[in-house]
Design a protein around this motif. Sequence first.
Motif, PDB file in Angstrom:
ATOM      1  N   ILE A  38      10.558   8.232   4.621  1.00 17.99           N
ATOM      2  CA  ILE A  38      11.625   8.529   3.499  1.00 17.99           C
ATOM      3  C   ILE A  38      11.486  10.022   2.863  1.00 17.99           C
ATOM      4  O   ILE A  38      13.135  10.496   2.978  1.00 17.99           O
ATOM      5  CB  ILE A  38      12.161   7.196   2.702  1.00 17.99           C
ATOM      6  CG1 ILE A  38      13.610   7.385   1.388  1.00 17.99           C
ATOM      7  CG2 ILE A  38      10.731   7.275   1.320  1.00 17.99           C
ATOM      8  CD1 ILE A  38      13.370   6.691   0.254  1.00 17.99           C
ATOM      9  N   ASP A  57      16.753   0.612  -4.381  1.00 19.34           N
ATOM     10  CA  ASP A  57      16.179   2.048  -4.188  1.00 19.34           C
ATOM     11  C   ASP A  57      17.521   2.528  -5.686  1.00 19.34           C
ATOM     12  O   ASP A  57      18.539   1.902  -6.011  1.00 19.34           O
ATOM     13  CB  ASP A  57      18.055   2.345  -3.174  1.00 19.34           C
ATOM     14  CG  ASP A  57      17.861   3.501  -1.835  1.00 19.34           C
ATOM     15  OD1 ASP A  57      17.119   4.020  -2.077  1.00 19.34           O
ATOM     16  OD2 ASP A  57      18.092   3.355  -0.639  1.00 19.34           O
ATOM     17  N   VAL A  61       0.984  -7.794   1.284  1.00 17.96           N
ATOM     18  CA  VAL A  61       1.264  -7.383   2.782  1.00 17.96           C
ATOM     19  C   VAL A  61       1.397  -5.777   3.137  1.00 17.96           C
ATOM     20  O   VAL A  61       2.540  -4.675   2.033  1.00 17.96           O
ATOM     21  CB  VAL A  61       2.690  -8.002   3.542  1.00 17.96           C
ATOM     22  CG1 VAL A  61       2.798  -7.589   4.734  1.00 17.96           C
ATOM     23  CG2 VAL A  61       2.471  -9.392   2.988  1.00 17.96           C
ATOM     24  N   THR A  85       0.761  -1.217  -0.361  1.00 22.65           N
ATOM     25  CA  THR A  85      -0.006   0.248  -0.075  1.00 22.65           C
ATOM     26  C   THR A  85       1.156   1.242   0.275  1.00 22.65           C
ATOM     27  O   THR A  85       0.671   2.071  -0.420  1.00 22.65           O
ATOM     28  CB  THR A  85      -1.005   0.180   1.495  1.00 22.65           C
ATOM     29  OG1 THR A  85      -0.109  -0.436   2.994  1.00 22.65           O
ATOM     30  CG2 THR A  85      -1.585  -1.078   0.937  1.00 22.65           C
ATOM     31  N   ARG A  94       0.318  -3.190   6.742  1.00 25.90           N
ATOM     32  CA  ARG A  94      -0.254  -2.742   8.008  1.00 25.90           C
ATOM     33  C   ARG A  94      -1.287  -3.068   8.415  1.00 25.90           C
ATOM     34  O   ARG A  94      -1.983  -3.775   9.546  1.00 25.90           O
ATOM     35  CB  ARG A  94       0.866  -1.221   8.752  1.00 25.90           C
ATOM     36  CG  ARG A  94       1.269  -1.489  10.272  1.00 25.90           C
ATOM     37  CD  ARG A  94       1.993  -0.501  10.704  1.00 25.90           C
ATOM     38  NE  ARG A  94       1.423   1.143   9.853  1.00 25.90           N
ATOM     39  CZ  ARG A  94       0.234   2.048  10.650  1.00 25.90           C
ATOM     40  NH1 ARG A  94      -0.379   1.125  11.313  1.00 25.90           N
ATOM     41  NH2 ARG A  94      -0.310   2.605  10.160  1.00 25.90           N
ATOM     42  N   ALA A  95      -1.897  -1.346   8.290  1.00 22.39           N
ATOM     43  CA  ALA A  95      -3.352  -1.551   8.091  1.00 22.39           C
ATOM     44  C   ALA A  95      -4.291  -0.546   8.049  1.00 22.39           C
ATOM     45  O   ALA A  95      -5.057  -0.508   7.679  1.00 22.39           O
ATOM     46  CB  ALA A  95      -2.987  -0.551   9.614  1.00 22.39           C
ATOM     47  N   SER A  96      -3.486  -0.568   6.278  1.00 20.46           N
ATOM     48  CA  SER A  96      -4.526   0.586   5.066  1.00 20.46           C
ATOM     49  C   SER A  96      -5.267  -0.737   4.608  1.00 20.46           C
ATOM     50  O   SER A  96      -5.400  -1.548   3.520  1.00 20.46           O
ATOM     51  CB  SER A  96      -3.331   0.875   4.219  1.00 20.46           C
ATOM     52  OG  SER A  96      -2.179   1.761   4.543  1.00 20.46           O
ATOM     53  N   ASN A 153      13.673  -1.811   0.946  1.00 21.86           N
ATOM     54  CA  ASN A 153      13.497  -1.611   2.427  1.00 21.86           C
ATOM     55  C   ASN A 153      15.024  -1.184   2.990  1.00 21.86           C
ATOM     56  O   ASN A 153      15.789  -2.362   3.741  1.00 21.86           O
ATOM     57  CB  ASN A 153      12.770  -3.005   3.257  1.00 21.86           C
ATOM     58  CG  ASN A 153      13.052  -2.356   4.738  1.00 21.86           C
ATOM     59  OD1 ASN A 153      13.467  -2.987   5.501  1.00 21.86           O
ATOM     60  ND2 ASN A 153      13.274  -1.782   5.734  1.00 21.86           N
ATOM     61  N   MET A 188      10.400   5.397  -9.996  1.00 22.68           N
ATOM     62  CA  MET A 188      10.589   4.006  -9.473  1.00 22.68           C
ATOM     63  C   MET A 188      10.177   3.379 -10.178  1.00 22.68           C
ATOM     64  O   MET A 188      11.112   2.132 -10.049  1.00 22.68           O
ATOM     65  CB  MET A 188      10.297   4.179  -7.913  1.00 22.68           C
ATOM     66  CG  MET A 188      11.203   4.445  -6.784  1.00 22.68           C
ATOM     67  SD  MET A 188      12.994   4.706  -7.021  1.00 22.68           S
ATOM     68  CE  MET A 188      12.966   3.053  -6.379  1.00 22.68           C
TER      69      MET A 188
HETATM   70  N1  LIG Z   1       9.126   5.314  -2.188  1.00 25.01           N
HETATM   71  C1  LIG Z   1      10.217   5.711  -2.896  1.00 25.01           C
HETATM   72  O1  LIG Z   1      10.106   6.056  -4.332  1.00 25.01           O
HETATM   73  C2  LIG Z   1      11.721   5.087  -2.342  1.00 25.01           C
HETATM   74  C3  LIG Z   1      12.910   4.502  -3.150  1.00 25.01           C
HETATM   75  C4  LIG Z   1      13.860   4.620  -2.645  1.00 25.01           C
HETATM   76  C5  LIG Z   1      13.511   3.325  -1.516  1.00 25.01           C
HETATM   77  N2  LIG Z   1      12.353   3.336  -0.790  1.00 25.01           N
HETATM   78  C6  LIG Z   1      12.296   2.819   0.609  1.00 25.01           C
HETATM   79  O2  LIG Z   1      11.286   1.516   0.417  1.00 25.01           O
HETATM   80  C7  LIG Z   1      10.379   1.398   1.499  1.00 25.01           C
HETATM   81  C8  LIG Z   1       9.456   1.894   1.717  1.00 25.01           C
HETATM   82  O3  LIG Z   1       9.384   2.991   1.188  1.00 25.01           O
HETATM   83  P1  LIG Z   1       7.616   3.887   1.339  1.00 25.01           P
HETATM   84  O4  LIG Z   1       8.061   5.413   0.087  1.00 25.01           O
HETATM   85  O5  LIG Z   1       6.853   3.390   0.269  1.00 25.01           O
HETATM   86  O6  LIG Z   1       6.812   3.750   2.013  1.00 25.01           O
HETATM   87  P2  LIG Z   1       5.378   3.975   2.160  1.00 25.01           P
HETATM   88  O7  LIG Z   1       4.539   5.267   1.546  1.00 25.01           O
HETATM   89  O8  LIG Z   1       5.506   4.817   3.796  1.00 25.01           O
HETATM   90  O9  LIG Z   1       5.050   2.731   2.859  1.00 25.01           O
HETATM   91  C9  LIG Z   1       5.082   2.302   3.367  1.00 25.01           C
HETATM   92  C10 LIG Z   1       4.503   0.737   3.220  1.00 25.01           C
HETATM   93  O10 LIG Z   1       4.958  -0.316   4.585  1.00 25.01           O
HETATM   94  C11 LIG Z   1       3.513  -0.692   5.560  1.00 25.01           C
HETATM   95  N3  LIG Z   1       4.211  -0.886   6.804  1.00 25.01           N
HETATM   96  C12 LIG Z   1       4.829   0.074   7.163  1.00 25.01           C
HETATM   97  N4  LIG Z   1       5.079  -0.673   8.365  1.00 25.01           N
HETATM   98  C13 LIG Z   1       4.553  -1.804   8.419  1.00 25.01           C
HETATM   99  C14 LIG Z   1       4.150  -3.220   9.743  1.00 25.01           C
HETATM  100  N5  LIG Z   1       5.378  -2.992  10.567  1.00 25.01           N
HETATM  101  N6  LIG Z   1       4.191  -4.832   9.070  1.00 25.01           N
HETATM  102  C15 LIG Z   1       3.859  -4.977   7.557  1.00 25.01           C
HETATM  103  N7  LIG Z   1       3.956  -3.656   7.144  1.00 25.01           N
HETATM  104  C16 LIG Z   1       3.550  -2.095   7.412  1.00 25.01           C
HETATM  105  C17 LIG Z   1       2.876  -0.221   5.116  1.00 25.01           C
HETATM  106  O11 LIG Z   1       1.781  -0.173   5.243  1.00 25.01           O
HETATM  107  P3  LIG Z   1       0.804   1.142   5.477  1.00 25.01           P
HETATM  108  O12 LIG Z   1      -0.449   1.416   4.351  1.00 25.01           O
HETATM  109  O13 LIG Z   1      -0.518   0.063   5.728  1.00 25.01           O
HETATM  110  O14 LIG Z   1       0.695   1.544   6.727  1.00 25.01           O
HETATM  111  C18 LIG Z   1       2.773   0.695   3.968  1.00 25.01           C
HETATM  112  O15 LIG Z   1       2.432  -0.455   2.894  1.00 25.01           O
HETATM  113  C19 LIG Z   1      11.491   2.010   2.355  1.00 25.01           C
HETATM  114  O16 LIG Z   1      12.182   1.532   2.704  1.00 25.01           O
HETATM  115  C20 LIG Z   1      11.836   3.283   1.982  1.00 25.01           C
HETATM  116  O17 LIG Z   1      13.467   3.835   2.805  1.00 25.01           O
HETATM  117  C21 LIG Z   1      11.711   4.342  -1.211  1.00 25.01           C
END
Ligand SMILES: NC(=O)c1ccc[n+]([C@@H]2O[C@H](COP(=O)([O-])OP(=O)(O)OC[C@H]3O[C@@H](n4cnc5c(N)ncnc54)[C@H](OP(=O)(O)O)[C@@H]3O)[C@@H](O)[C@H]2O)c1
Length: 399
Positions: free
Chosen positions: A216, A153, A37, A13, A39-41, A127, A274
């Motif tokens: 992030i 990344d 998978v 999500t 967390r809560a969405s 991650n 991405m």
């Molecule tokens: N976004 C980017 O462009 C980007 C680029 C490079 C690297 N990354 C890395 O990729 C990872 C994700 O980034 P993002 O930007 O996609 O984050 P995000 O939009 O905040 O999404 C986080 C995801 O993780 C889930 N989550 C959070 N806590 C959890 C738990 N305890 N158990 C299971 N699922 C959980 C969330 O679910 P809910 O929605 O239910 O909370 C959501 O699906 C991070 O480590 C980030 O550093 C991201």
Amino acid sequence: MSPVHGVAILGSTGSIGLSTLDVIARHPDRYRVRALVARASWRKIVEQALACRPDVVILTEPVAAAHAREALRAAGSPARVESGAEAVAAAVAAADVDTVMAAIVGAAGLMPTLAAVRAGKRVLLANKEALVMAGRLLIDEVRPAGAALIPIDSEHNAIFQCMPARYLPGEPAPGVTHVILTASGGPFRTTDPARLSRVTPDEACAHPKWKMGRKISVDSATLMNKGLEVIEATWLFGLPEAEVEVVVHPQSVVHSLVRYVDGSVLAQLGAPDMRTPIAQALAWPERIESGVAALDLAAVARLDFEAPDHARFPSLGLARAAARAGGTAPAVLNAANEVAVQAFLDGGLNFTAITTVIDEVLQRLESRAVRTLDDVLDADAAARRLAAATIETARGALV
Ligand SMILES: NC(=O)c1ccc[n+]([C@@H]2O[C@H](COP(=O)([O-])OP(=O)(O)OC[C@H]3O[C@@H](n4cnc5c(N)ncnc54)[C@H](OP(=O)(O)O)[C@@H]3O)[C@@H](O)[C@H]2O)c1
């Protein structure tokens, strides 16, 4: 015809999860989503499950899982809805899953990522926090388990693409002397430093080039994201911290570079989207269409590079010091950062105090050797407690 790959998406999500589903939807003959998978969405994951019909949907929050179960049953979906860490470990290890997108944000991603590596899957690693916390333990599991670890990344994926064919995760590649991570500089690259303590969470999350989750985005604004990426690169590419360079490149077109011993520097370029690294990692060593527009170099017109401003952004220096200290120091840095960033997002800490809190926690918690996962988890818990106490004690002064 290539076989259909079963994919589990951890963090479906989130921003990376959505981009992954977008790429997969373009190749229904090649990929089948087996598990989602989050967390809560629950509303979002129900929508996703109805569109891509996985076997299992997992929400780690049990109440949210109950809502999703009810909604999916009412919509006639046969997907199982589960909750809990064992359900996640079972989903990534399932026989019909060969690829796992590890895109849970923060330390919560460590155990599921490790489970996917141990199950010998192709792990697409977004991650970064998992590698920062437990780099040695995670890397050492890859080869014996027969897993593959492909960085998502954009910087590390760019480096992966510029590596020689004989590159093995965690080992120095022949002929490579340095890797160079590019950094956009975030939304405050040119902001008056005197204003930084008053910037709001929404301003910090308004990244000039990338659309990302809020944690992030704040990490990018403090440059801690680049610090975490330096540590991530040391593990992925088997290099000491001093051989991982950082250069600010505001256009975010050159995603990173590799320096070779003969003077060559190889770079990967592309639009800041991405879906390119996600498609590259899904299909490697083949290439598939990602939905990303072709790069128009004439429109980009110029590529600028400058040294990072350490005085304005002390996070990068803290992360480099933690990388040099080794042991539990990177896990402590990561945990203190997560707590401080959340406090900032909740309005309980000012922007510049994020780094103050991390610095204080790093100074007070001595780095210890990492022999087992418990060493990492204990350091993570201690750093979280200390960061929360530091924020609580300083309340008022740091808001
Ligand atoms: N976004 C980017 O462009 C980007 C680029 C490079 C690297 N990354 C890395 O990729 C990872 C994700 O980034 P993002 O930007 O996609 O984050 P995000 O939009 O905040 O999404 C986080 C995801 O993780 C889930 N989550 C959070 N806590 C959890 C738990 N305890 N158990 C299971 N699922 C959980 C969330 O679910 P809910 O929605 O239910 O909370 C959501 O699906 C991070 O480590 C980030 O550093 C991201």
